[in-house]
Design a protein around this motif. Structure first.
Motif, PDB file in Angstrom:
ATOM      1  N   ALA A  27       0.841  -1.198   0.000  1.00 47.06           N
ATOM      2  CA  ALA A  27       0.000   0.000   0.000  1.00 47.06           C
ATOM      3  C   ALA A  27       0.878   1.251   0.000  1.00 47.06           C
ATOM      4  N   MET A  82      -3.809   4.098   2.249  1.00 50.57           N
ATOM      5  CA  MET A  82      -4.499   3.041   2.984  1.00 50.57           C
ATOM      6  C   MET A  82      -5.148   3.567   4.256  1.00 50.57           C
ATOM      7  N   VAL A 135      -2.910  -9.142  -3.762  1.00 49.02           N
ATOM      8  CA  VAL A 135      -4.256  -8.754  -3.331  1.00 49.02           C
ATOM      9  C   VAL A 135      -4.995  -9.961  -2.768  1.00 49.02           C
ATOM     10  N   VAL A 152      -6.038  -1.409  -3.377  1.00 46.48           N
ATOM     11  CA  VAL A 152      -4.794  -2.122  -3.058  1.00 46.48           C
ATOM     12  C   VAL A 152      -4.087  -2.543  -4.335  1.00 46.48           C
ATOM     13  N   GLN A 160      -0.294  -1.332  -5.003  1.00 51.22           N
ATOM     14  CA  GLN A 160       0.762  -2.317  -5.170  1.00 51.22           C
ATOM     15  C   GLN A 160       1.405  -2.232  -6.542  1.00 51.22           C
TER      16      GLN A 160
END
Length: 246
Positions: free
Chosen positions: A22, A26, A142, A158, A162
């Motif tokens: 993240a 987040m 994920v 996410v 990422q």
């Protein structure tokens, strides 16, 4: 190097440190309520969010110290998710007088040997990246780290965070943080270690270990949580943080 960061609110300081999949986004669900009661700082560590990756080695704890110094914060509580938990412990070990308490959400810790599940995951991600299959590596992250409580918008966020991080790090594949060992038993600071019952076995063992060896630590296990509880049930974790922060 002054890493990207945001600061808002007033009151006792709190630093938020993101996970390895993240960036500072987040913490969006927790941000409004936390800044109503605290001065809250959140950062993008190197190679995440709006902070570029760099060549060579560095210490995330020193980057964090530079941010706190720039804001005139001498002491703060630290909340770290996964990899951010490791950074929080590194900072507390290096600068114990600057940390009032630790809240560690499913923290990374290198003091225990990896389990078979963790080894298999790391090998699969490495193979995808070696083959240039970035999307496959992102999808595996994920699927692995978000528990069943996470909704579709959260999974997409996410995925974006990422993917961005992996792309940033490809620019300097040989760069990265120092990974010196931390002796958790020397971190004599009030600490709450939060674990998720649906997390990978390695992180359950880490939480139990830290709660046992850190002199002032206690553990809370969340029956519903995977590895990223603040994204899976954000409202519950917001309330947990507000109640736990001294």
């Amino acid at each position: 190097m002054l890493i990207h960061h945001e600061s808002d609110g007033s009151g006792p300081p709190v630093l938020l440190l993101h996970s390895g999949v993240a960036d500072l986004r987040m913490w969006d669900p927790q941000w409004p309520e936390l800044i109503a009661a605290h001065q809250v700082v959140r950062v993008d560590l190197r190679g995440f969010g709006k902070t570029l990756a760099t060549a060579g080695t560095y210490r995330d704890a020193d980057d964090v110290r530079e941010v706190l110094d720039s804001l005139g914060i001498s002491r703060t509580a630290m909340v770290g998710s996964s990899y951010g938990g490791r950074v929080a412990m590194e900072f507390a070990a290096a600068y114990p007088d600057r940390v009032t308490q630790l809240i560690l959400l499913c923290p990374v810790y290198q003091g225990l040997p990896p389990t078979a599940a963790l080894k298999d995951f790391a090998a699969a991600v490495a193979a995808f990246l070696e083959a240039g299959q970035l999307d496959a590596a992102v999808d595996l992250n994920v699927q692995t780290w978000l528990g069943p409580e996470a909704d579709d918008p959260t999974r997409e966020l996410v995925r974006k965070m990422q993917a961005n991080s992996l792309r940033l790090k490809l620019v300097h594949p040989d760069g990265g943080p120092e990974t010196s060992e931390i002796d958790a038993a020397t971190i004599d600071i009030p600490a709450l270690v939060v674990s998720g019952a649906r997390d990978m076995d390695y992180f359950l063992a880490v939480a139990q270990h830290l709660a046992q060896v850190m002199p002032k630590a206690r553990q809370v296990e969340l029956a519903w949580a995977g590895h990223l509880p603040s994204l899976e049930r954000p409202g519950e974790i917001t309330q947990l943080l507000l109640e736990a922060l001294l």
